[in-house]
Design a protein around this motif. Structure first.
Motif: not given
Length: 369
Positions: A68-82, A263-267, A273-276
């Motif tokens: 759906a447009g997410g691009k950040s590998l680090w964000m995908a990594t953060v949420v796995q343990s957050a 922020s651009a990824e979120f927008a 945005r809610v789904s993000y």
């Protein structure tokens, strides 16, 4: 479990309150043993459900983030343990293990060092999984993850005194063959796509090896450092290791500059945005549920058993990938899935034989549960 040293369990007062004794039961050893056996299987079944549901949902949501447009590998990594801090209220439900008269004193410095080391391994493992999920179709990714059983056999042999048997060797060979079948083909054309898929292939295999190592190290921690502990230590280890992993991933997010594009990824997220936000939140929750199940099964049984259960969920993911992401399951993937399934059955059957042998050798009593 099997040839490994069993972790002694002492039920705290809070755990006894969670499973109150039936007043109609006698105080005879047989009735007490049966009651505790049922409780043991109930808890193990609950942990199993956590693993199967958490891993399947988290993997699919992780792929949805990219689709759906997410691009950040680090964000995908953060949420796995957050999501680990969500478990902090449970520490008030179960009293601290070192306050129990049954528990030996442990070194705080050693415990912190172990949690830090394992937490950093988890961060690196999560990053490699993020790469694999980005560059590979979900079905291919899930089949490659099944190789963690083979790596688990090796690490358990060296770290947890697990012996190799013909069934385990056969399982490792079949899982290796399954991964090889996926490695010699390409899902899409083009040199760039081929390079990315090759990188995803290698990093997913490395992540599977790291995951197996983490499970064996956790079991070694229970056996050698913590020894006699209560369920509260399961929560402590999950929280502390994942907090370290989250901090390391967050450092990578800011050091690598990925935070500038959030922020651009979120927008620009295709589903809104809610789904993000909800996608990331539920990824964190699902992986936390999975972590509780995995560490809980290590605590109740062994790292091998936890790994077998985790691998059980892997064939479910390609099925859902076809439904939700319209992925094509061709003949090679079907053959690889069948081979991996046979390898899993071999591994699971060996675990069953080990457990049966152990029960005959040292019958389980109420005190063992």
């Amino acid at each position: 479990m099997g040839e490994t040293q069993e972790v002694q369990l002492h039920v705290s007062e809070a755990e006894q309150a969670a499973f109150p004794k039936d007043p109609s039961q006698n105080d005879s050893p047989s009735s007490s043993s049966i009651l505790k056996a049922w409780r043991w299987w109930l808890i193990v079944s609950l942990y199993t459900a956590f693993i199967l549901g958490g891993q399947t949902a988290a993997t699919l949501l992780g792929r949805l983030y990219y689709e759906a447009g997410g691009k950040s590998l680090w964000m995908a990594t953060v949420v796995q343990s957050a999501g680990a801090p969500l478990l902090i209220p449970l520490l008030f439900r179960f009293p601290s293990s070192h306050s129990s008269s049954h528990s030996p004193r442990r070194s705080t410095a050693k415990f912190a060092a172990v949690c830090t080391g394992i937490g950093l391994l988890i961060a690196g493992d999560n990053l490699m999984y993020s790469y694999g999920l980005l560059y590979l179709p979900v079905s291919t990714y899930s089949l490659l993850c099944a190789t963690q059983l083979g790596f688990s056999a090796a690490f358990s042999f060296f770290l947890n005194s697990q012996k190799f048997t013909p069934l385990i060797l056969n399982s490792v060979a079949l899982l290796t063959l399954s991964a090889a079948l996926l490695g010699v083909r390409s899902d899409t054309g083009g040199a760039a796509n081929g390079d990315k898929q090759a990188l995803g292939f290698v990093l997913t295999l490395a992540a599977s090896a790291a995951f197996a190592l983490i499970l064996s190290l956790l079991q070694l921690t229970f056996q050698k450092l913590l020894k006699t502990e209560t369920f509260s230590v399961v929560l402590e280890i999950i929280i502390f290791t994942n907090v370290v992993a989250t901090a390391a991933a967050a450092a990578g997010l800011f050091a690598g500059g990925d935070w500038r594009g959030i922020s651009a990824e979120f927008a620009g997220y295709e589903k809104g945005r809610v789904s993000y936000v909800m996608t990331l939140v539920w990824i964190a929750i699902c992986w936390t549920v999975y972590s509780v199940g995995a560490v809980g099964l290590i605590f109740m049984a062994s790292s091998l058993f936890a790994n077998v259960i985790a691998t059980t969920a892997l064939p479910l993911v390609p099925v859902f990938a076809v439904v939700f992401f319209h992925e094509r399951i061709d003949g090679v993937k079907v053959v690889a899935l069948l081979i991996a399934t046979v390898g899993f059955v071999n591994y699971g059957y060996q675990h069953y034989l080990d457990d049966l042998k152990q029960r005959k050798k040292t019958p389980r009593t109420a005190d063992d549960l």
